[in-house]
Design a protein around this motif. Structure first.
Motif, PDB file in Angstrom:
ATOM      1  N   GLY A   3       0.196  -0.217   2.935  1.00 41.15           N
ATOM      2  CA  GLY A   3      -0.969   0.570   2.550  1.00 41.15           C
ATOM      3  C   GLY A   3      -0.572   1.963   2.122  1.00 41.15           C
ATOM      4  N   GLY A   4      -1.561   2.698   1.549  1.00 41.69           N
ATOM      5  CA  GLY A   4      -1.335   4.064   1.135  1.00 41.69           C
ATOM      6  C   GLY A   4      -0.459   4.147  -0.087  1.00 41.69           C
ATOM      7  N   GLY A   5       0.332   5.236  -0.185  1.00 38.97           N
ATOM      8  CA  GLY A   5       1.138   5.460  -1.371  1.00 38.97           C
ATOM      9  C   GLY A   5       2.394   4.632  -1.360  1.00 38.97           C
ATOM     10  N   VAL A   6       3.137   4.744  -2.450  1.00 41.00           N
ATOM     11  CA  VAL A   6       4.381   4.003  -2.581  1.00 41.00           C
ATOM     12  C   VAL A   6       5.470   4.976  -2.968  1.00 41.00           C
ATOM     13  CG1 VAL A   6       3.387   1.792  -3.102  1.00 41.00           C
ATOM     14  CG2 VAL A   6       3.676   3.395  -4.929  1.00 41.00           C
ATOM     15  N   THR A   7       6.599   4.912  -2.305  1.00 44.92           N
ATOM     16  CA  THR A   7       7.665   5.861  -2.579  1.00 44.92           C
ATOM     17  C   THR A   7       9.005   5.175  -2.529  1.00 44.92           C
ATOM     18  OG1 THR A   7       7.824   6.447  -0.229  1.00 44.92           O
ATOM     19  CG2 THR A   7       6.377   7.799  -1.597  1.00 44.92           C
ATOM     20  N   GLY A   8       9.948   5.742  -3.279  1.00 46.53           N
ATOM     21  CA  GLY A   8      11.345   5.353  -3.202  1.00 46.53           C
ATOM     22  C   GLY A   8      11.579   3.858  -3.268  1.00 46.53           C
ATOM     23  N   ILE A  16      -3.171 -10.198  -3.721  1.00 46.40           N
ATOM     24  CA  ILE A  16      -3.431 -11.031  -4.906  1.00 46.40           C
ATOM     25  C   ILE A  16      -4.905 -11.397  -4.925  1.00 46.40           C
ATOM     26  CG2 ILE A  16      -2.953 -13.234  -6.050  1.00 46.40           C
ATOM     27  CD1 ILE A  16      -0.168 -13.187  -4.727  1.00 46.40           C
ATOM     28  N   LEU A  17      -5.559 -11.172  -6.072  1.00 44.12           N
ATOM     29  CA  LEU A  17      -6.939 -11.598  -6.272  1.00 44.12           C
ATOM     30  C   LEU A  17      -6.966 -12.481  -7.508  1.00 44.12           C
ATOM     31  CD1 LEU A  17      -9.933 -11.673  -5.753  1.00 44.12           C
ATOM     32  CD2 LEU A  17     -10.152  -9.401  -6.791  1.00 44.12           C
ATOM     33  N   GLU A  18      -6.999 -13.776  -7.289  1.00 39.89           N
ATOM     34  CA  GLU A  18      -6.900 -14.783  -8.357  1.00 39.89           C
ATOM     35  C   GLU A  18      -7.693 -16.012  -7.944  1.00 39.89           C
ATOM     36  OE1 GLU A  18      -6.667 -17.117 -11.134  1.00 39.89           O
ATOM     37  OE2 GLU A  18      -5.351 -15.384 -11.569  1.00 39.89           O
ATOM     38  N   ASP A  19      -8.691 -16.387  -8.751  1.00 35.92           N
ATOM     39  CA  ASP A  19      -9.568 -17.486  -8.344  1.00 35.92           C
ATOM     40  C   ASP A  19      -8.986 -18.865  -8.637  1.00 35.92           C
ATOM     41  OD1 ASP A  19     -10.104 -16.900 -11.182  1.00 35.92           O
ATOM     42  OD2 ASP A  19     -11.632 -18.457 -11.003  1.00 35.92           O
ATOM     43  N   ASP A  20      -8.041 -18.965  -9.575  1.00 36.71           N
ATOM     44  CA  ASP A  20      -7.449 -20.263  -9.890  1.00 36.71           C
ATOM     45  C   ASP A  20      -6.428 -20.624  -8.803  1.00 36.71           C
ATOM     46  OD1 ASP A  20      -6.944 -22.490 -11.951  1.00 36.71           O
ATOM     47  OD2 ASP A  20      -4.925 -21.684 -11.597  1.00 36.71           O
ATOM     48  N   GLU A  21      -6.725 -21.684  -8.047  1.00 37.45           N
ATOM     49  CA  GLU A  21      -5.912 -22.000  -6.873  1.00 37.45           C
ATOM     50  C   GLU A  21      -4.453 -22.303  -7.193  1.00 37.45           C
ATOM     51  OE1 GLU A  21      -6.121 -24.901  -2.929  1.00 37.45           O
ATOM     52  OE2 GLU A  21      -7.831 -24.727  -4.274  1.00 37.45           O
ATOM     53  N   PRO A  22      -4.140 -23.119  -8.220  1.00 34.18           N
ATOM     54  CA  PRO A  22      -2.728 -23.362  -8.523  1.00 34.18           C
ATOM     55  C   PRO A  22      -1.979 -22.078  -8.904  1.00 34.18           C
ATOM     56  CG  PRO A  22      -4.099 -25.043  -9.531  1.00 34.18           C
ATOM     57  CD  PRO A  22      -5.029 -23.996  -9.025  1.00 34.18           C
ATOM     58  N   THR A  23      -2.621 -21.230  -9.708  1.00 33.84           N
ATOM     59  CA  THR A  23      -1.982 -19.974 -10.096  1.00 33.84           C
ATOM     60  C   THR A  23      -1.767 -19.086  -8.883  1.00 33.84           C
ATOM     61  OG1 THR A  23      -3.014 -20.047 -12.292  1.00 33.84           O
ATOM     62  CG2 THR A  23      -2.193 -17.909 -11.537  1.00 33.84           C
ATOM     63  N   LEU A  40       0.108  -9.071   1.834  1.00 31.96           N
ATOM     64  CA  LEU A  40      -0.927  -8.788   2.831  1.00 31.96           C
ATOM     65  C   LEU A  40      -2.108  -9.743   2.728  1.00 31.96           C
ATOM     66  CD1 LEU A  40      -1.105  -4.878   2.921  1.00 31.96           C
ATOM     67  CD2 LEU A  40       0.378  -6.440   4.194  1.00 31.96           C
ATOM     68  N   PHE A  41      -2.492 -10.092   1.512  1.00 28.23           N
ATOM     69  CA  PHE A  41      -3.589 -11.047   1.344  1.00 28.23           C
ATOM     70  C   PHE A  41      -3.493 -11.725  -0.010  1.00 28.23           C
ATOM     71  CE2 PHE A  41      -5.629  -7.088  -0.266  1.00 28.23           C
ATOM     72  CZ  PHE A  41      -6.070  -7.523  -1.516  1.00 28.23           C
ATOM     73  N   SER A  42      -4.097 -12.886  -0.086  1.00 25.76           N
ATOM     74  CA  SER A  42      -4.204 -13.627  -1.345  1.00 25.76           C
ATOM     75  C   SER A  42      -5.566 -14.300  -1.336  1.00 25.76           C
ATOM     76  CB  SER A  42      -3.079 -14.664  -1.457  1.00 25.76           C
ATOM     77  OG  SER A  42      -3.150 -15.355  -2.692  1.00 25.76           O
ATOM     78  N   CYS A  43      -6.435 -13.874  -2.225  1.00 22.38           N
ATOM     79  CA  CYS A  43      -7.842 -14.288  -2.189  1.00 22.38           C
ATOM     80  C   CYS A  43      -8.291 -14.837  -3.542  1.00 22.38           C
ATOM     81  CB  CYS A  43      -8.742 -13.115  -1.812  1.00 22.38           C
ATOM     82  SG  CYS A  43      -8.355 -12.356  -0.225  1.00 22.38           S
ATOM     83  N   GLY A  44      -9.316 -15.690  -3.484  1.00 19.64           N
ATOM     84  CA  GLY A  44      -9.891 -16.241  -4.705  1.00 19.64           C
ATOM     85  C   GLY A  44     -11.232 -15.640  -5.066  1.00 19.64           C
ATOM     86  N   LEU A  45     -11.800 -14.827  -4.182  1.00 22.33           N
ATOM     87  CA  LEU A  45     -13.105 -14.213  -4.413  1.00 22.33           C
ATOM     88  C   LEU A  45     -13.017 -12.704  -4.229  1.00 22.33           C
ATOM     89  CD1 LEU A  45     -15.434 -16.664  -2.452  1.00 22.33           C
ATOM     90  CD2 LEU A  45     -15.071 -16.590  -4.932  1.00 22.33           C
ATOM     91  N   LYS A  46     -13.811 -11.981  -5.013  1.00 24.42           N
ATOM     92  CA  LYS A  46     -13.844 -10.533  -4.881  1.00 24.42           C
ATOM     93  C   LYS A  46     -14.280 -10.122  -3.479  1.00 24.42           C
ATOM     94  CE  LYS A  46     -17.315  -8.161  -6.397  1.00 24.42           C
ATOM     95  NZ  LYS A  46     -18.351  -7.507  -7.224  1.00 24.42           N
ATOM     96  N   ALA A  47     -15.287 -10.807  -2.937  1.00 19.97           N
ATOM     97  CA  ALA A  47     -15.794 -10.460  -1.606  1.00 19.97           C
ATOM     98  C   ALA A  47     -14.707 -10.617  -0.547  1.00 19.97           C
ATOM     99  CB  ALA A  47     -17.003 -11.325  -1.258  1.00 19.97           C
ATOM    100  N   GLU A  48     -13.887 -11.663  -0.668  1.00 21.69           N
ATOM    101  CA  GLU A  48     -12.807 -11.878   0.293  1.00 21.69           C
ATOM    102  C   GLU A  48     -11.774 -10.755   0.218  1.00 21.69           C
ATOM    103  OE1 GLU A  48     -12.847 -16.794   0.243  1.00 21.69           O
ATOM    104  OE2 GLU A  48     -11.340 -15.674  -0.888  1.00 21.69           O
ATOM    105  N   LYS A  56      -6.331  -3.613   5.834  1.00 21.83           N
ATOM    106  CA  LYS A  56      -5.122  -2.939   5.356  1.00 21.83           C
ATOM    107  C   LYS A  56      -5.089  -3.010   3.835  1.00 21.83           C
ATOM    108  CE  LYS A  56      -1.605  -3.309   7.981  1.00 21.83           C
ATOM    109  NZ  LYS A  56      -0.425  -3.838   8.710  1.00 21.83           N
ATOM    110  N   ALA A  57      -4.946  -1.853   3.185  1.00 19.97           N
ATOM    111  CA  ALA A  57      -4.904  -1.808   1.720  1.00 19.97           C
ATOM    112  C   ALA A  57      -3.455  -1.905   1.245  1.00 19.97           C
ATOM    113  CB  ALA A  57      -5.533  -0.519   1.213  1.00 19.97           C
ATOM    114  N   PRO A  58      -3.173  -2.784   0.305  1.00 17.55           N
ATOM    115  CA  PRO A  58      -1.804  -2.915  -0.193  1.00 17.55           C
ATOM    116  C   PRO A  58      -1.439  -1.788  -1.152  1.00 17.55           C
ATOM    117  CG  PRO A  58      -3.238  -4.398  -1.387  1.00 17.55           C
ATOM    118  CD  PRO A  58      -4.084  -3.760  -0.317  1.00 17.55           C
ATOM    119  N   ASP A  59      -0.149  -1.638  -1.364  1.00 16.45           N
ATOM    120  CA  ASP A  59       0.328  -0.673  -2.348  1.00 16.45           C
ATOM    121  C   ASP A  59      -0.034  -1.113  -3.762  1.00 16.45           C
ATOM    122  OD1 ASP A  59       1.650   0.867  -0.342  1.00 16.45           O
ATOM    123  OD2 ASP A  59       3.274  -0.607  -0.347  1.00 16.45           O
TER     124      ASP A  59
END
Length: 224
Positions: A3-8, A16-23, A40-48, A56-59
């Motif tokens: 989460g937060g910023g990314v450094t070094g 990952i937010l992708e609704d196509d399950e194979p992809t 951290l997460f891989s979801c197929g819906l915006k709400a999820e 936790k927010a990913p970088d």
């Protein structure tokens, strides 16, 4: 890093937010195996995905645009509002309007789905290092836009050509709604929506919903 910023050269947390399950499964398998990535997460819906952000927010988050419960652009706006993470579009949509809208909504990079997964991994690292990974087609659209910027200052205020109801229809389209969903949301028939769209195209001299939305945003008639 989580989460937060990314450094070094620290670890990169990823969503990952992708609704196509194979992809989505393909991305999970290959990107999740990268030694410096933490998925951290891989979801197929915006709400999820929005619910996952509460923990936790990913970088970096890979975002598709067309989703069953809305649009990835709406997700990006909320994701960006929560912190310093960055969004990388991964979509089949390569038209000019969608590319420009994505960057206006806060995307930091734009890739098409035919991008090899090894290149996606490299582009994620490039994004962390401050780069702006972008497909050749998307880059062409951006260059065309910059070259076509009117040489006027200050920017002219353009009075709306559209009725309030026509602007309502465009607002729904800007949120990724279909004709049917727009009709249901606005309490009108699909035929009426179609009539409004024909009027919009005629008044604005455009040929697609995305083009109409883009021009409306540029003229200050809509806010994303």
């Amino acid at each position: 890093m989580t989460g937060g910023g990314v450094t070094g050269t620290q670890r990169i947390s990823l969503g990952i937010l992708e609704d196509d399950e194979p992809t989505r499964g393909y991305l999970e398998t290959h990107l999740g195996a990268e030694p410096d990535f933490d998925l951290l997460f891989s979801c197929g819906l915006k709400a999820e995905a929005l619910a996952a952000l509460e923990h936790k927010a990913p970088d970096i988050v890979l975002v598709d645009i067309r989703l069953p419960d809305g649009t990835g652009l709406d997700f990006i706006r909320e994701f960006r509002a929560k912190g310093s993470g960055r969004a990388l579009i991964l979509t089949v949509l390569g038209d000019r309007t969608t590319v420009l809208l994505a960057f206006e909504c806060g995307a930091s990079g734009y890739l098409l789905k035919d991008t090899p997964v090894e290149q996606i991994a490299r582009d994620i690292r490039s994004l962390v290092a401050g780069g702006t990974p972008i497909s050749a087609l998307a880059a062409t659209h951006l260059l065309t836009m910059f070259n076509a910027v009117p040489r006027q200052s200050p920017r002219e205020v353009v009075e709306p050509l559209l009725t309030r109801r026509e602007l309502d229809v465009l607002t729904m389209f800007s949120r990724g709604l279909t004709y049917r969903q727009t009709a249901e949301t606005l309490g009108m028939s699909a035929h009426t929506v179609s009539d409004h769209v024909k009027s919009i195209y005629s008044k604005m001299a455009v040929h697609s919903r995305n083009e109409a939305v883009f021009e409306a945003v540029q003229n200050g008639w809509l806010e994303l």
